[in-house]
Design an enzyme around this catalytic site. Structure first.
Site, PDB file in Angstrom:
ATOM      1  N   GLY A 129       6.508 -37.295  21.164  1.00 31.31           N
ATOM      2  CA  GLY A 129       7.486 -36.248  20.879  1.00 31.31           C
ATOM      3  C   GLY A 129       6.866 -35.064  20.163  1.00 31.31           C
ATOM      4  O   GLY A 129       7.434 -34.537  19.204  1.00 31.31           O
ATOM      5  N   ALA A 130       5.711 -34.619  20.647  1.00 28.34           N
ATOM      6  CA  ALA A 130       4.934 -33.608  19.914  1.00 28.34           C
ATOM      7  C   ALA A 130       4.975 -32.218  20.525  1.00 28.34           C
ATOM      8  O   ALA A 130       4.186 -31.361  20.141  1.00 28.34           O
ATOM      9  CB  ALA A 130       3.483 -34.067  19.794  1.00 28.34           C
ATOM     10  N   ASN A 131       5.889 -31.989  21.452  1.00 29.51           N
ATOM     11  CA  ASN A 131       5.910 -30.682  22.107  1.00 29.51           C
ATOM     12  C   ASN A 131       6.753 -29.642  21.361  1.00 29.51           C
ATOM     13  O   ASN A 131       6.873 -28.505  21.807  1.00 29.51           O
ATOM     14  CB  ASN A 131       6.424 -30.819  23.548  1.00 29.51           C
TER      15      ASN A 131
ATOM     16  N   ILE B 163       8.332 -30.657  14.189  1.00 26.05           N
ATOM     17  CA  ILE B 163       7.395 -31.318  13.286  1.00 26.05           C
ATOM     18  C   ILE B 163       6.231 -31.949  14.049  1.00 26.05           C
ATOM     19  O   ILE B 163       5.082 -31.888  13.614  1.00 26.05           O
ATOM     20  CB  ILE B 163       8.127 -32.376  12.445  1.00 26.05           C
ATOM     21  N   GLY B 164       6.515 -32.554  15.186  1.00 24.55           N
ATOM     22  CA  GLY B 164       5.449 -33.173  15.967  1.00 24.55           C
ATOM     23  C   GLY B 164       4.400 -32.173  16.400  1.00 24.55           C
ATOM     24  O   GLY B 164       3.188 -32.433  16.326  1.00 24.55           O
TER      25      GLY B 164
ATOM     26  N   SER C 149      13.253 -41.504   8.225  1.00 22.87           N
ATOM     27  CA  SER C 149      14.142 -40.548   7.574  1.00 22.87           C
ATOM     28  C   SER C 149      14.642 -41.143   6.265  1.00 22.87           C
ATOM     29  O   SER C 149      14.741 -42.375   6.132  1.00 22.87           O
ATOM     30  CB  SER C 149      15.334 -40.235   8.486  1.00 22.87           C
TER      31      SER C 149
ATOM     32  N   TYR D  13      22.006 -43.114  13.958  1.00 22.72           N
ATOM     33  CA  TYR D  13      20.703 -42.585  13.567  1.00 22.72           C
ATOM     34  C   TYR D  13      20.125 -43.275  12.331  1.00 22.72           C
ATOM     35  O   TYR D  13      19.005 -43.800  12.361  1.00 22.72           O
ATOM     36  CB  TYR D  13      20.790 -41.074  13.327  1.00 22.72           C
TER      37      TYR D  13
END
Length: 245
Positions: free
Chosen positions: A8-10, A13-14, A140, A163
């Site tokens: 999930g780095a696109n 924070i990623g 979180s 969540y």
């Protein structure tokens, strides 16, 4: 050169974590569900001077996608030094315990909990080939059961049935994994980057992506004597950054 995979780095924070690790000399696999989007991001980064970043397609809810990503990294690197399980979703709001459909809760758990387990188990073989393997599971503050039961906590009234519980489950899994690997070079921790202004929360958080990513990097690039099985939070206002579970 050490290698790192960030799921999930696109964006958000990623993405900032990928940039900061690249600047520190690591080869970064920028994980994205959509390879074209990931490659477009990497092209932009290359134009800004980042050269040791490569987009890789990985959907943490799809076993075939995870396996293909593992095979690619194994072919190119032979091992993996760092895994940052960053991919996550918020889910549909509101998330009341009394009325949220089970299907909605399952969808969140599929990414935030089961997805992390799937990726971690798939990449353990490559991580064990590293001299100093690290696994950072991005959590979180809403996953802390202790804080959720403290009326004085500033986010006490932020409750949800999907969540937060998915992150509590992630914390529990990480504790078990860290215990199983405690007699090895592994450092396995959960890291809460803090309430950060991102697309994820409609930019409602007070923190910056730079601060969030810096906190992740700090507690990922650790030495041999660093703790394992810890819960670090950027919202904890003391020098340890250790959060109650």
């Amino acid at each position: 050169m050490k290698s790192v995979l960030i799921t999930g780095a696109n964006r958000s924070i990623g993405l900032e974590t990928a940039k900061q690790l690249s600047e520190k000399g690591l080869f970064v696999y920028l994980g994205s569900r959509d390879l074209q989007k990931g490659e477009a991001i990497v092209k932009e980064l290359n134009e800004k001077g980042f050269q040791n970043i490569k987009a890789i397609e990985i959907d943490v809810t799809q076993p075939g996608s995870i396996s293909a990503a593992k095979d690619l990294i194994e072919k190119e690197q032979g091992k993996l030094d760092i895994l940052i399980n960053n991919a996550g979703i918020l889910g549909v709001n509101p998330q009341t315990a009394a009325e949220t459909p089970i299907a909605d809760i399952q969808t969140v758990f599929d990414t935030n909990f089961f997805g992390v387990i799937s990726v971690t188990q798939a990449f353990l073989e490559l991580l064990k080939k590293s001299e100093s393997p690290r696994i950072s599971n991005i959590t979180s503050g809403l996953g802390s059961l202790t804080l959720h039961n403290d009326p004085s906590w500033k986010y006490y009234h932020v409750k949800g049935a999907a969540y937060g519980p998915s992150k509590s489950a992630l914390n529990a899994y990480t504790t078990v994994l860290a215990y199983e690997l405690k007699d090895s070079p592994f450092k396995v921790n959960v890291i809460d980057p803090g309430y950060t202004a991102t697309d994820f929360n409609g930019h409602s958080g007070p923190g910056s992506v730079e601060s969030a990513a810096s906190f992740i990097v700090k507690h990922t690039l650790t030495g041999e004597d660093a703790p394992t099985g810890q819960f670090y939070s950027n919202d904890i206002e003391d020098e340890t950054g250790i959060s109650p579970w």
